[in-house]
Design a protein around this motif. Structure first.
Motif, PDB file in Angstrom:
ATOM      1  N   UNK A   1       0.792  -1.223   0.000  1.00 41.78           N
ATOM      2  CA  UNK A   1       0.000   0.000   0.000  1.00 41.78           C
ATOM      3  C   UNK A   1       0.822   1.269   0.000  1.00 41.78           C
ATOM      4  N   UNK A   2       2.143   1.141   0.170  1.00 43.89           N
ATOM      5  CA  UNK A   2       2.990   2.324   0.205  1.00 43.89           C
ATOM      6  C   UNK A   2       3.192   2.884  -1.204  1.00 43.89           C
ATOM      7  N   UNK A   3       3.170   4.211  -1.316  1.00 43.89           N
ATOM      8  CA  UNK A   3       3.390   4.861  -2.604  1.00 43.89           C
ATOM      9  C   UNK A   3       4.873   4.818  -2.952  1.00 43.89           C
ATOM     10  N   UNK A   4       5.180   4.395  -4.165  1.00 44.07           N
ATOM     11  CA  UNK A   4       6.559   4.256  -4.621  1.00 44.07           C
ATOM     12  C   UNK A   4       6.761   5.077  -5.890  1.00 44.07           C
ATOM     13  N   UNK A   5       7.992   5.572  -6.055  1.00 46.77           N
ATOM     14  CA  UNK A   5       8.322   6.412  -7.206  1.00 46.77           C
ATOM     15  C   UNK A   5       9.721   6.072  -7.696  1.00 46.77           C
TER      16      UNK A   5
ATOM     17  N   UNK B   1       5.713  19.917 -14.690  1.00 44.20           N
ATOM     18  CA  UNK B   1       5.317  18.539 -14.417  1.00 44.20           C
ATOM     19  C   UNK B   1       4.003  18.237 -15.133  1.00 44.20           C
ATOM     20  N   UNK B   2       3.995  17.181 -15.912  1.00 42.03           N
ATOM     21  CA  UNK B   2       2.761  16.732 -16.549  1.00 42.03           C
ATOM     22  C   UNK B   2       1.779  16.286 -15.465  1.00 42.03           C
ATOM     23  N   UNK B   3       0.554  16.724 -15.577  1.00 40.45           N
ATOM     24  CA  UNK B   3      -0.459  16.387 -14.574  1.00 40.45           C
ATOM     25  C   UNK B   3      -1.166  15.093 -14.969  1.00 40.45           C
ATOM     26  N   UNK B   4      -0.952  14.048 -14.182  1.00 40.42           N
ATOM     27  CA  UNK B   4      -1.586  12.749 -14.415  1.00 40.42           C
ATOM     28  C   UNK B   4      -2.324  12.342 -13.149  1.00 40.42           C
ATOM     29  N   UNK B   5      -3.623  12.167 -13.246  1.00 36.33           N
ATOM     30  CA  UNK B   5      -4.440  11.852 -12.077  1.00 36.33           C
ATOM     31  C   UNK B   5      -3.981  10.543 -11.430  1.00 36.33           C
TER      32      UNK B   5
ATOM     33  N   UNK C   1       0.538  11.022  -7.997  1.00 39.41           N
ATOM     34  CA  UNK C   1       1.298  11.596  -6.884  1.00 39.41           C
ATOM     35  C   UNK C   1       1.904  12.936  -7.230  1.00 39.41           C
ATOM     36  N   UNK C   2       2.048  13.205  -8.540  1.00 43.48           N
ATOM     37  CA  UNK C   2       2.455  14.516  -9.020  1.00 43.48           C
ATOM     38  C   UNK C   2       3.639  15.144  -8.325  1.00 43.48           C
ATOM     39  N   UNK C   3       3.504  16.445  -8.054  1.00 40.03           N
ATOM     40  CA  UNK C   3       4.598  17.228  -7.480  1.00 40.03           C
ATOM     41  C   UNK C   3       4.988  16.728  -6.087  1.00 40.03           C
ATOM     42  N   UNK C   4       3.998  16.342  -5.275  1.00 37.77           N
ATOM     43  CA  UNK C   4       4.290  15.894  -3.911  1.00 37.77           C
ATOM     44  C   UNK C   4       5.160  14.635  -3.924  1.00 37.77           C
ATOM     45  N   UNK C   5       4.828  13.692  -4.804  1.00 34.85           N
ATOM     46  CA  UNK C   5       5.630  12.474  -4.893  1.00 34.85           C
ATOM     47  C   UNK C   5       7.010  12.750  -5.442  1.00 34.85           C
ATOM     48  N   UNK C   6       7.090  13.663  -6.408  1.00 36.35           N
ATOM     49  CA  UNK C   6       8.380  13.999  -7.006  1.00 36.35           C
ATOM     50  C   UNK C   6       9.288  14.691  -6.004  1.00 36.35           C
ATOM     51  N   UNK C   7       8.722  15.502  -5.122  1.00 37.34           N
ATOM     52  CA  UNK C   7       9.507  16.129  -4.055  1.00 37.34           C
ATOM     53  C   UNK C   7      10.218  15.074  -3.207  1.00 37.34           C
ATOM     54  N   UNK C   8       9.459  14.058  -2.794  1.00 41.50           N
ATOM     55  CA  UNK C   8      10.035  12.987  -1.962  1.00 41.50           C
ATOM     56  C   UNK C   8      11.126  12.239  -2.718  1.00 41.50           C
TER      57      UNK C   8
ATOM     58  N   UNK D   1      11.487  21.302  -2.215  1.00 39.02           N
ATOM     59  CA  UNK D   1      10.204  21.938  -1.918  1.00 39.02           C
ATOM     60  C   UNK D   1       9.758  22.721  -3.144  1.00 39.02           C
ATOM     61  N   UNK D   2       8.714  22.248  -3.826  1.00 35.30           N
ATOM     62  CA  UNK D   2       8.210  22.936  -5.008  1.00 35.30           C
ATOM     63  C   UNK D   2       7.180  23.993  -4.610  1.00 35.30           C
ATOM     64  N   UNK D   3       7.181  25.105  -5.319  1.00 34.59           N
ATOM     65  CA  UNK D   3       6.173  26.149  -5.128  1.00 34.59           C
ATOM     66  C   UNK D   3       5.624  26.540  -6.492  1.00 34.59           C
ATOM     67  N   UNK D   4       4.305  26.710  -6.554  1.00 35.28           N
ATOM     68  CA  UNK D   4       3.711  27.212  -7.784  1.00 35.28           C
ATOM     69  C   UNK D   4       4.125  28.664  -8.004  1.00 35.28           C
ATOM     70  N   UNK D   5       4.265  29.069  -9.249  1.00 36.03           N
ATOM     71  CA  UNK D   5       4.563  30.461  -9.539  1.00 36.03           C
ATOM     72  C   UNK D   5       3.328  31.128 -10.131  1.00 36.03           C
ATOM     73  N   UNK D   6       3.239  32.431  -9.906  1.00 28.89           N
ATOM     74  CA  UNK D   6       2.069  33.165 -10.369  1.00 28.89           C
ATOM     75  C   UNK D   6       2.078  33.264 -11.888  1.00 28.89           C
ATOM     76  N   UNK D   7       0.916  33.132 -12.477  1.00 31.98           N
ATOM     77  CA  UNK D   7       0.797  33.199 -13.927  1.00 31.98           C
ATOM     78  C   UNK D   7       0.780  34.653 -14.393  1.00 31.98           C
ATOM     79  N   UNK D   8       0.939  34.840 -15.687  1.00 35.11           N
ATOM     80  CA  UNK D   8       0.871  36.186 -16.247  1.00 35.11           C
ATOM     81  C   UNK D   8      -0.531  36.764 -16.081  1.00 35.11           C
ATOM     82  N   UNK D   9      -1.537  35.901 -15.885  1.00 37.34           N
ATOM     83  CA  UNK D   9      -2.902  36.395 -15.670  1.00 37.34           C
ATOM     84  C   UNK D   9      -2.965  37.271 -14.429  1.00 37.34           C
ATOM     85  N   UNK D  10      -2.255  36.889 -13.358  1.00 38.61           N
ATOM     86  CA  UNK D  10      -2.264  37.681 -12.137  1.00 38.61           C
ATOM     87  C   UNK D  10      -1.578  39.020 -12.367  1.00 38.61           C
TER      88      UNK D  10
END
Length: 284
Positions: A22-26, A96-100, A103-110, A128-137
């Motif tokens: 049951x443990x998540x592996x990467x 990072x490609x978003x795949x449902x 584990x995405x960014x959180x798994x990649x951090x580990x 530690x990943x942080x999202x950056x603000x888009x040009x929309x903001x």
């Protein structure tokens, strides 16, 4: 990659230790060196020992029949249901490609944090990943005449360690024994505040370093939630005849997106070498 020759050596958790069911592996499966355009690599994730279930969709039935899928290879060895996603990294940026379910960014951090410690330096800080603000903001700020006032809030349980604004508010909070929260405002009624610093403060709030932050615009209105303004780009990817996403198209989309973010002809958030424009060195 130069220090490993199989996926077990690029695996988290360390396969040398017992991995519970049951443990998540990467693990990093492959990598391409793109030279001045960064590195492109594929990450695979799975839940160890997880037995997937399936249905044959029959929307006219009163109840779906759920079946267990036993994954085995030609030799009868048990398999794992795997998710794979691609990433491109350059300088301080990783897309990072978003795949449902991956584990995405959180798994990649580990994964990266442990691999850096395993092969680079045991004392290496965790990733530690942080999202950056888009040009929309930035366009929204410009549309409303700039940021006139910033309000920031810090609670005692905020994760402010090592942060710029969270650390500042934490020192103020400690000055008053028994205080559970601290509110601070910066204001410039005759002009506007620095846009990069305003966005950086909002990013700290989004990362839970602050209990909250609000940017008040000079011409009215405000924003206190970065979720709508994270740098994202949806793309259309074709499916192969087998029903799998076209991997080549995904890789091209990642390269194109990175090129757009660092295009000197546009007001993007990234310099051509992959360094964030809004980041300032300590002491500046």
């Amino acid at each position: 990659m130069a220090k490993t020759n199989n996926i077990g050596m690029r695996h988290f958790p360390d396969p040398g230790n017992r991995i519970e069911k049951g443990q998540s592996c990467y693990f990093i499966n492959s990598m391409k060196d793109l030279g001045p355009d960064g590195v492109l690599f594929t990450v695979c994730s799975y839940q160890h020992g997880h037995i997937p279930e399936s249905i044959t969709p029959d929307l006219t039935s009163a109840e779906a029949e759920i079946k267990i899928i036993e994954l085995k290879d030609e030799d009868g060895k048990a398999g794992e249901l795997v998710h794979s996603y691609r990433c491109i990294a350059l300088g301080e940026i990783i897309i990072i490609e978003s795949v449902m379910g991956s584990g995405g960014a959180a798994g990649l951090e580990k994964l990266l944090g442990q691999l850096f410690r395993r092969y680079r330096d045991q004392a290496h800080p965790l990733v530690d990943f942080s999202d950056i603000a888009s040009t929309d903001l930035r366009e929204l700020i410009d549309l409303h005449g700039g940021v006139e006032r910033i309000t920031a809030r810090l609670a005692v349980d905020s994760k402010h360690q090592g942060t710029q604004f969270g650390g500042l508010l934490a020192s103020l909070l400690q000055k008053i024994p028994g205080a559970a929260q601290c509110n601070v405002s910066w204001e410039n009624k005759d002009g506007t505040l620095d846009e990069n610093q305003a966005i950086a403060l909002l990013e700290e709030a989004d990362g839970q370093a602050l209990a909250g932050a609000t940017l008040h615009f000079k011409n009215g209105g405000s924003v206190n939630n970065l979720s709508e303004y994270r740098e994202r780009k949806p793309v259309q990817i074709q499916l192969t005849p087998e029903g799998r996403p076209a991997i080549t198209e995904i890789e091209i989309a990642l390269k194109t997106y990175l090129g757009e973010l660092r295009d000197p002809g546009h007001n993007g958030p990234v310099k051509t070498d992959g360094v964030l424009k809004s980041v300032k060195s300590l002491g500046e």
